[in-house]
Write a protein that holds these residues in place. Structure first.
Motif, PDB file in Angstrom:
ATOM      1  N   ALA A 116       0.817  -1.216   0.000  1.00  0.00           N
ATOM      2  CA  ALA A 116       0.000   0.000   0.000  1.00  0.00           C
ATOM      3  C   ALA A 116       0.854   1.270   0.000  1.00  0.00           C
ATOM      4  O   ALA A 116       0.308   2.377   0.039  1.00  0.00           O
ATOM      5  N   GLY A 117       2.175   1.105  -0.023  1.00  0.00           N
ATOM      6  CA  GLY A 117       3.065   2.258  -0.091  1.00  0.00           C
ATOM      7  C   GLY A 117       3.394   2.885   1.240  1.00  0.00           C
ATOM      8  O   GLY A 117       3.818   4.051   1.306  1.00  0.00           O
ATOM      9  N   ALA A 118       3.221   2.133   2.331  1.00  0.00           N
ATOM     10  CA  ALA A 118       3.496   2.646   3.671  1.00  0.00           C
ATOM     11  C   ALA A 118       4.591   1.826   4.343  1.00  0.00           C
ATOM     12  O   ALA A 118       5.036   0.798   3.818  1.00  0.00           O
ATOM     13  N   GLU A 119       5.031   2.286   5.515  1.00  0.00           N
ATOM     14  CA  GLU A 119       6.057   1.592   6.294  1.00  0.00           C
ATOM     15  C   GLU A 119       5.401   0.817   7.433  1.00  0.00           C
ATOM     16  O   GLU A 119       4.342   1.204   7.932  1.00  0.00           O
ATOM     17  N   PHE A 120       6.088  -0.244   7.881  1.00  0.00           N
ATOM     18  CA  PHE A 120       5.539  -1.076   8.949  1.00  0.00           C
ATOM     19  C   PHE A 120       6.680  -1.650   9.771  1.00  0.00           C
ATOM     20  O   PHE A 120       7.668  -2.140   9.221  1.00  0.00           O
ATOM     21  N   ILE A 121       6.543  -1.566  11.087  1.00  0.00           N
ATOM     22  CA  ILE A 121       7.395  -2.362  11.970  1.00  0.00           C
ATOM     23  C   ILE A 121       6.496  -3.061  12.988  1.00  0.00           C
ATOM     24  O   ILE A 121       5.420  -2.578  13.334  1.00  0.00           O
ATOM     25  N   SER A 122       6.956  -4.212  13.429  1.00  0.00           N
ATOM     26  CA  SER A 122       6.324  -4.899  14.551  1.00  0.00           C
ATOM     27  C   SER A 122       7.072  -4.487  15.807  1.00  0.00           C
ATOM     28  O   SER A 122       8.308  -4.459  15.821  1.00  0.00           O
ATOM     29  N   MET A 123       6.351  -4.124  16.862  1.00  0.00           N
ATOM     30  CA  MET A 123       7.017  -3.700  18.094  1.00  0.00           C
ATOM     31  C   MET A 123       6.218  -4.121  19.328  1.00  0.00           C
ATOM     32  O   MET A 123       5.623  -3.295  20.020  1.00  0.00           O
ATOM     33  N   PRO A 124       6.175  -5.416  19.619  1.00  0.00           N
ATOM     34  CA  PRO A 124       5.545  -5.841  20.873  1.00  0.00           C
ATOM     35  C   PRO A 124       6.339  -5.309  22.057  1.00  0.00           C
ATOM     36  O   PRO A 124       7.500  -4.882  21.912  1.00  0.00           O
ATOM     37  N   VAL A 125       5.719  -5.324  23.215  1.00  0.00           N
ATOM     38  CA  VAL A 125       6.374  -4.830  24.427  1.00  0.00           C
ATOM     39  C   VAL A 125       6.237  -5.868  25.531  1.00  0.00           C
ATOM     40  O   VAL A 125       5.284  -6.655  25.562  1.00  0.00           O
ATOM     41  N   PHE A 126       7.205  -5.859  26.437  1.00  0.00           N
ATOM     42  CA  PHE A 126       7.163  -6.704  27.623  1.00  0.00           C
ATOM     43  C   PHE A 126       6.858  -5.829  28.833  1.00  0.00           C
ATOM     44  O   PHE A 126       7.489  -4.791  29.045  1.00  0.00           O
ATOM     45  N   GLY A 127       5.898  -6.275  29.640  1.00  0.00           N
ATOM     46  CA  GLY A 127       5.508  -5.554  30.836  1.00  0.00           C
ATOM     47  C   GLY A 127       3.998  -5.589  30.991  1.00  0.00           C
ATOM     48  O   GLY A 127       3.281  -5.859  30.039  1.00  0.00           O
ATOM     49  N   GLU A 128       3.530  -5.314  32.204  1.00  0.00           N
ATOM     50  CA  GLU A 128       2.091  -5.301  32.451  1.00  0.00           C
ATOM     51  C   GLU A 128       1.645  -3.862  32.679  1.00  0.00           C
ATOM     52  O   GLU A 128       2.473  -2.947  32.699  1.00  0.00           O
ATOM     53  N   PRO A 129       0.333  -3.615  32.802  1.00  0.00           N
ATOM     54  CA  PRO A 129      -0.154  -2.239  32.771  1.00  0.00           C
ATOM     55  C   PRO A 129       0.447  -1.273  33.783  1.00  0.00           C
ATOM     56  O   PRO A 129       0.664  -0.106  33.453  1.00  0.00           O
ATOM     57  N   THR A 130       0.705  -1.713  35.020  1.00  0.00           N
ATOM     58  CA  THR A 130       1.280  -0.762  35.977  1.00  0.00           C
ATOM     59  C   THR A 130       2.710  -0.406  35.593  1.00  0.00           C
ATOM     60  O   THR A 130       3.152   0.734  35.779  1.00  0.00           O
ATOM     61  N   ILE A 131       3.445  -1.370  35.052  1.00  0.00           N
ATOM     62  CA  ILE A 131       4.792  -1.090  34.548  1.00  0.00           C
ATOM     63  C   ILE A 131       4.706  -0.178  33.332  1.00  0.00           C
ATOM     64  O   ILE A 131       5.501   0.752  33.165  1.00  0.00           O
ATOM     65  N   ALA A 132       3.709  -0.432  32.476  1.00  0.00           N
ATOM     66  CA  ALA A 132       3.514   0.425  31.303  1.00  0.00           C
ATOM     67  C   ALA A 132       3.193   1.854  31.719  1.00  0.00           C
ATOM     68  O   ALA A 132       3.700   2.823  31.133  1.00  0.00           O
TER      69      ALA A 132
END
Length: 317
Positions: A116-132
């Protein structure tokens, strides 16, 4: 001039990351929030303040954005949202995807976005909501180096305490790492739960066990312990740390990955059985940390633990 951000998904993780992005991202334009239930996004934008606004239509959220950052509840939700977005002109936009999905799903999404002419990265995160909420996540970006570089200024010191940088790796590598990391996370939660059950059954005060956990294994283990002993895993008006339906789906992804490659995960399978016990006891309102309640039932104790800690981790009077 800073890019214009849109953040998709106002679950517990999305709310935390979007708030930190607004407050610490050094942006010169408001961040647009979107959620399938618009009321959630609008209320959160009002709470965050003038650096945020909310829109009801997904396409309105995307059209003026330079960077679209998503953290959605399920893989199906991810594909549904991307299907709508990619039916419009997204050329030149940059998608950052932080949902927990399979590596195959990430790779398929990346291909569709690039077409579609756009950029993409995958970026999962480690941590739970209070840490976030504290901005202490660990982010795992994967994809073209020039794309990963664009998001780095909004990670450490903003939403994250550290980055596992997978520049130039296939985007699915980040999702692969997140799924395997889930094995450690679930077994840590189960270990904390079993430790507290054994402490109570043998006459050791849970508060004392909690203090030991905080000193010996500070960080996530201490957070899980606090959530269990403050009763937050069963309180109706408290959002689940991890909704049990999400835990079922993610653990299914992990077990499918293991089966496909001939890996046996006996301990992880035992935790999965505890997750199913929570689902059977609480239905879709269950919290992953309810594995503590399931273990208590199996040991002749009530599912609900009498609160011995306040929500901030201090002892009850």
């Amino acid at each position: 001039m800073a890019p214009k951000f849109t953040y998709l998904g106002m679950g517990a993780m999305g709310r935390a990351m979007s708030k930190n992005l607004v407050e610490k991202g050094n942006l010169d334009k408001p961040v647009t929030f979107w959620n399938r239930t618009h009321k959630v996004a609008s209320e959160w934008a009002a709470f965050v303040g003038p650096g945020a606004n909310a829109v009801e239509d997904l396409l309105d959220a995307v059209k003026d954005a330079d960077i679209i950052w998503s953290c959605l509840a399920t893989q199906d939700a991810v594909f549904s949202c991307f299907s709508r977005m990619l039916d419009t002109n997204v050329r030149g936009k940059f998608f950052v995807e932080s949902s927990t999905v399979t590596s195959e799903a990430s790779n398929r999404l990346a291909e569709r976005v690039r077409e579609a002419g756009a950029e993409f990265i995958s970026m999962p995160v480690f941590g739970e909501p209070t840490i976030a909420m504290a901005g202490k996540l660990v982010a795992v970006p994967a994809g073209p180096k020039e794309s990963v570089t664009k998001i780095l200024p909004y990670l450490e010191g903003v939403v994250a305490r550290g980055v596992v940088n997978l520049s130039e790796q296939q985007v699915g590598t980040a999702s692969h790492l997140k799924l395997i990391g889930n094995v450690m996370i679930l077994m840590m939660i189960e270990a904390v739960a079993e430790t507290h059950v054994l402490a109570e059954k043998t006459g050791l005060m849970n508060e004392v066990m909690h203090d030991a956990i905080n000193i010996l294994w500070p960080g996530a283990a201490g957070v899980y312990s606090r959530q269990m002993l403050s009763g937050q895993y069963y309180v109706d008006n408290v959002s689940p740390l991890v909704p049990i339906d999400m835990a079922v789906k993610v653990s299914s992804h992990v077990l499918n990955l293991a089966e496909a490659h001939g890996a046996e995960l006996p301990a992880y399978k035992a935790v999965r059985r505890q997750i199913e016990a929570v689902k059977n006891h609480c239905g879709s309102q269950g919290d992953l940390l309810g594995v503590y309640g399931a273990g208590r039932l199996q040991s002749g104790l009530p599912y609900e633990k009498e609160k011995v800690l306040k929500e901030d981790g201090t002892r009850m009077n």
